[in-house]
Design a protein around this motif. Structure first.
Motif, PDB file in Angstrom:
ATOM      1  N   LEU A 198       5.463  13.317  -8.891  1.00 42.82           N
ATOM      2  CA  LEU A 198       4.210  12.897  -9.524  1.00 42.82           C
ATOM      3  C   LEU A 198       3.850  11.479  -9.089  1.00 42.82           C
ATOM      4  O   LEU A 198       2.683  11.185  -8.788  1.00 42.82           O
ATOM      5  CB  LEU A 198       4.368  12.982 -11.041  1.00 42.82           C
ATOM      6  N   TYR A 199       4.842  10.593  -9.037  1.00 44.93           N
ATOM      7  CA  TYR A 199       4.590   9.224  -8.610  1.00 44.93           C
ATOM      8  C   TYR A 199       3.992   9.192  -7.208  1.00 44.93           C
ATOM      9  O   TYR A 199       3.027   8.458  -6.939  1.00 44.93           O
ATOM     10  CB  TYR A 199       5.879   8.414  -8.651  1.00 44.93           C
ATOM     11  N   LYS A 200       4.548   9.988  -6.319  1.00 44.78           N
ATOM     12  CA  LYS A 200       4.027  10.018  -4.954  1.00 44.78           C
ATOM     13  C   LYS A 200       2.595  10.537  -4.909  1.00 44.78           C
ATOM     14  O   LYS A 200       1.817  10.152  -4.028  1.00 44.78           O
ATOM     15  CB  LYS A 200       4.941  10.872  -4.072  1.00 44.78           C
ATOM     16  N   ALA A 201       2.233  11.371  -5.872  1.00 44.50           N
ATOM     17  CA  ALA A 201       0.876  11.916  -5.903  1.00 44.50           C
ATOM     18  C   ALA A 201      -0.151  10.902  -6.391  1.00 44.50           C
ATOM     19  O   ALA A 201      -1.333  10.996  -6.036  1.00 44.50           O
ATOM     20  CB  ALA A 201       0.842  13.167  -6.781  1.00 44.50           C
ATOM     21  N   ILE A 202       0.278   9.918  -7.198  1.00 50.33           N
ATOM     22  CA  ILE A 202      -0.680   8.967  -7.776  1.00 50.33           C
ATOM     23  C   ILE A 202      -0.562   7.567  -7.197  1.00 50.33           C
ATOM     24  O   ILE A 202      -1.428   6.714  -7.435  1.00 50.33           O
ATOM     25  CB  ILE A 202      -0.538   8.883  -9.307  1.00 50.33           C
ATOM     26  N   ARG A 203       0.492   7.278  -6.430  1.00 50.54           N
ATOM     27  CA  ARG A 203       0.770   5.892  -6.065  1.00 50.54           C
ATOM     28  C   ARG A 203      -0.315   5.270  -5.198  1.00 50.54           C
ATOM     29  O   ARG A 203      -0.464   4.045  -5.186  1.00 50.54           O
ATOM     30  CB  ARG A 203       2.126   5.784  -5.376  1.00 50.54           C
ATOM     31  N   ALA A 204      -1.087   6.068  -4.468  1.00 49.58           N
ATOM     32  CA  ALA A 204      -2.149   5.484  -3.645  1.00 49.58           C
ATOM     33  C   ALA A 204      -3.209   4.796  -4.489  1.00 49.58           C
ATOM     34  O   ALA A 204      -3.933   3.922  -3.996  1.00 49.58           O
ATOM     35  CB  ALA A 204      -2.789   6.571  -2.781  1.00 49.58           C
ATOM     36  N   ASP A 205      -3.309   5.169  -5.781  1.00 47.08           N
ATOM     37  CA  ASP A 205      -4.299   4.549  -6.666  1.00 47.08           C
ATOM     38  C   ASP A 205      -3.829   3.215  -7.239  1.00 47.08           C
ATOM     39  O   ASP A 205      -4.657   2.383  -7.641  1.00 47.08           O
ATOM     40  CB  ASP A 205      -4.620   5.483  -7.841  1.00 47.08           C
ATOM     41  N   LEU A 206      -2.521   2.992  -7.314  1.00 47.85           N
ATOM     42  CA  LEU A 206      -2.005   1.832  -8.041  1.00 47.85           C
ATOM     43  C   LEU A 206      -2.374   0.495  -7.407  1.00 47.85           C
ATOM     44  O   LEU A 206      -2.636  -0.471  -8.136  1.00 47.85           O
ATOM     45  CB  LEU A 206      -0.492   1.952  -8.208  1.00 47.85           C
ATOM     46  N   GLN A 246       0.813  -1.210   0.000  1.00 50.88           N
ATOM     47  CA  GLN A 246       0.000   0.000   0.000  1.00 50.88           C
ATOM     48  C   GLN A 246       0.853   1.270   0.000  1.00 50.88           C
ATOM     49  O   GLN A 246       0.453   2.292  -0.568  1.00 50.88           O
ATOM     50  CB  GLN A 246      -0.930   0.016   1.225  1.00 50.88           C
ATOM     51  N   ARG A 247       2.038   1.218   0.598  1.00 55.76           N
ATOM     52  CA  ARG A 247       2.862   2.424   0.730  1.00 55.76           C
ATOM     53  C   ARG A 247       3.600   2.755  -0.562  1.00 55.76           C
ATOM     54  O   ARG A 247       3.759   3.912  -0.910  1.00 55.76           O
ATOM     55  CB  ARG A 247       3.869   2.243   1.871  1.00 55.76           C
TER      56      ARG A 247
END
Length: 711
Positions: free
Chosen positions: A602-610, A305-306
């Motif tokens: 940008l990755y940190k902004a979207i990673r919760a969706d992955l 999740q992280r």
């Protein structure tokens, strides 16, 4: 017995399985699909289990295969269904009164997911030893209706997988390997029209332990995987009784020299296998179902999740030559870029000026590489001071022939054949069934993690010692390898039980041990050692077929000589997976460094969706030399889409998203912000036209419904 009494129905809202019982009690899996679908014909003669043993092979009567070994003799004597949380389970008990062979076929499926997991346990209830030569994990005889026209419309899927060229999916008509029969002869010989098998100790060397079948007309599709962490696996797909069937195995005698004596009172359990399907959505939806199954089945871990950003010093960077002086500037640059883990890769133990290959095994830090008073701890402490978690590379299963461990451990702790310890390119291979081998590795991990405070281990495996080990009396090498493979999984479980927050990466010369047996336990998968950013694009785009997006580690390794387009390209490779940042970051020019920092932010902004997203491929599964490549990840409200244009490609491409037909879609450019990409959405067809003026170039877009976004 009525027809209804002769049918076992089991499943949930997303999957229904039907098993037909013949008048003599012979069970056959006749239908897998959605509830409410028309029952398939019970005409297929494929048994639930295929078992061959010495003296009990396949049998023929005239022109017809009438007995598929011992499996064809098994009769149903009971079944029961249970539920444990989100998992539904059906166990079918079978028995052959003549030999005393009993089998338990266990099917499991997570609620709401059209996927099935299968294992078989054999028990010898007879008086004589049965010498097993193959046991299927899953046999499905109803992949198509019993109609040759359906086989005519079927395409086979499989993935070639080689070092630096992983995850290359292929597709061809099934009829190329299973020709239609005509004239007076209308039978097949029961041999696999198409078969793949693993080899050696690498589970994915040559091919992924996966396959699939799809109907070109209807979109009905199947994908399967064999969940085994060694090279001993096989799957076959052919026409039988006018329908397509698939049979999935662990190691077999024919392919791997595997034999197992099943003594009276003893039991044997197969490696697991899983099957996912889509009723009409093509391979993309079947892979989406398999993705959901993998998430439901794997060991829980906070890393899933992280999704922390990882810097690793190897690829296009130190390449196995770390020292304190080289590492400290990289630590600072990685922290400035936003990395959260810093992994010191191969070479940290090398005190022999590059001769570490045949001395490895003790896993002590090299004093010559870390000469200060604190040694390697100077670097580990700097990593922590900069707010990152330190990690180390480890190749646990090997011992160099010149290592002191090669002399201190007993012969029985190593792979042996014919009484001789195996040496492969100046290395021995540990047999983790032996307590001395396991104790040695436990001591290493307890020192590195428990004492040094390392929070990440990259576990590599760079040799293939062949067929396995016959270290025990009467043991075939294939059986010894299976025993070691299972002990290896047990050892990994023990590590994570002791250190539940430790993050462990699965690596084997890139992706040579890419399988769900390991990924159901470990948090990340190394997808490749490929150093060419343009060749990495098809690997990165295909990776979600074989690993969940949040577990697929992709190198992002800009070089000082790269153009700005190339820097953005290599960063884009990793944005829908797990960023393995590398490269000589301190030497980048300011504009290039800004692109790296932008990508990580940008990755940190979207990673919760992955961790909730499932994949699709708007241009189809990538071919190795495709000029345009695209990967989409779908969440309930958003689609993230990475598109790559490689040199030689037309500047524009049309990406197909038919399920969005009729939606008012807006495409937002997420990365790189400097891109001159032009997008046009076709409301009526569900197509996105994309223009990238330069090549190589890549972009990450976010697609969302205008009305939903506005709300």
């Amino acid at each position: 017995m009525t027809k209804e009494q002769r049918t076992i129905r089991w499943g949930h809202e997303a999957l229904q399985l039907e098993i037909h019982l013949d008048d003599d009690g012979s069970p056959r899996l006749t239908h897998i699909g959605l509830p409410g679908e028309a029952d398939s014909s019970p005409g297929t003669a494929v048994p639930l289990v295929e078992v061959t043993a010495a003296g009990h092979g396949r049998s023929w009567s005239g022109s017809r295969l009438v007995d598929t070994g011992l499996g064809g003799r098994l009769r149903q004597r009971a079944h029961h269904a249970t539920r444990d949380g989100d998992w539904h389970t059906l166990t079918v008990h079978l028995h052959d009164p003549e030999t005393g062979l009993a089998a338990e076929v266990t099917y499991r499926s997570p609620d709401g997911v059209p996927a099935l997991r299968s294992e078989v346990t054999l028990r010898n209830e007879g008086q004589s030893t049965l010498h097993l030569e193959s046991v299927s994990s899953l046999v499905v005889g109803c992949l198509t209706p019993p109609d040759p026209a359906a086989v005519d419309a079927a395409d086979l899927l499989w993935a070639e997988n080689d070092w630096l060229a992983e995850c290359r999916w292929q597709r061809q008509p099934m009829r190329r390997t299973t020709p239609g029969l005509s004239g007076r002869v209308k039978y097949g010989h029961g041999k696999a029209g198409f078969a793949l098998n693993g080899r050696g100790t690498w589970s994915s060397c040559g091919h992924l332990p996966m396959g699939g079948l799809t109907d070109r007309r209807t979109g009905r599709s199947w994908v399967w995987q064999i969940e085994h962490n060694g090279g001993g696996w096989r799957w076959e797909c052919q026409e039988h009784d006018r329908a397509a069937y698939a049979a999935l195995f662990g190691p077999t005698d024919t392919d791997h020299g595997w034999r197992h004596p099943l003594e009276p009172g003893a039991a044997f359990r197969t490696v697991p296998a899983a099957l996912a399907f889509s009723a009409d959505g093509g391979p993309d939806e079947a892979f989406a179902a398999l993705t959901r199954y993998r998430r439901a089945h794997r060991r829980p871990h906070p890393d899933h999740q992280r999704l922390p950003v990882i810097f690793n010093d190897y690829m296009n960077c130190l390449m196995g030559d770390p020292t304190t002086d080289k590492l400290l500037p990289l630590v600072d640059a990685a922290a400035d870029a936003g990395a959260e883990y810093f992994v010191i890769d191969a070479g940290w133990y090398d005190d022999d000026n590059g001769g570490w290959w045949n001395t490895v095994g003790a896993w002590e830090a090299a004093a010559s590489r870390f000469p200060g008073e604190k040694g390697i701890h100077e670097v580990l402490d700097r990593i922590r001071e900069r707010g990152m978690v330190p990690g180390l590379w480890l190749e646990p299963e090997v011992i160099g022939v010149r290592s002191p461990m090669a002399r201190s451990l007993p012969d029985e702790a190593f792979f042996r054949r014919d009484g001789v310890r195996i040496s492969e390119v100046d290395r021995h291979h540990l047999d983790l069934r032996h307590p001395a081998a396991r104790a040695h590795l436990d001591r290493v991990v307890d020192r590195l993690v428990g004492e040094w405070g390392v929070g990440y281990l990259k576990l590599d495996h760079n040799i293939d010692p062949g067929s396995g080990t016959s270290a025990r009396p009467g043991e075939t090498p294939g059986a010894g390898l299976l025993g070691h493979n299972r002990a290896h999984l047990d050892w990994l479980d023990g590590i994570l039980d002791r250190y539940p927050h430790l993050v462990v990466e699965n690596c084997s010369s890139g992706g040579m041990r890419w399988d769900h047996a390991l990924l159901s336990r470990l948090q990340l998968q190394s997808t490749s050692d490929q150093q060419n950013l343009q060749l990495y694009a098809p690997i990165a785009a295909s990776a979600p077929t074989a690993v969940t997006p949040e577990q697929g580690a992709v190198w992002a390794y800009p070089l000082p000589e790269d153009s700005l387009d190339e820097v953005a390209f290599t960063m884009a490779n990793a944005l829908l997976g797990r960023i393995h940042l590398s490269g000589h970051l301190p030497e980048l020019e300011p504009e290039a460094r800004a692109l790296v920092h932008e990508a990580v932010a940008l990755y940190k902004a979207i990673r919760a969706d992955l961790p909730q997203a499932v994949p699709s491929w708007p241009l189809g599964l990538p071919a190795w030399d495709d000029p345009w490549i695209a990967l989409a990840l779908h969440t309930p409200t958003t689609i993230y889409l990475t598109a790559w244009r490689r040199p030689g490609a037309d500047p524009s491409a049309t990406l197909h998203l038919p399920h969005l037909r009729g939606s008012h879609i807006h495409a937002d450019l997420l990365y790189p912000s400097t891109s001159q990409a032009i997008t046009t959405w076709n409301f009526g067809t569900g197509d996105l036209s994309l223009t990238l003026p330069t090549a190589p170039s890549a972009v990450l877009l976010r697609l969302a419904d205008r009305e939903t976004s506005a709300a």
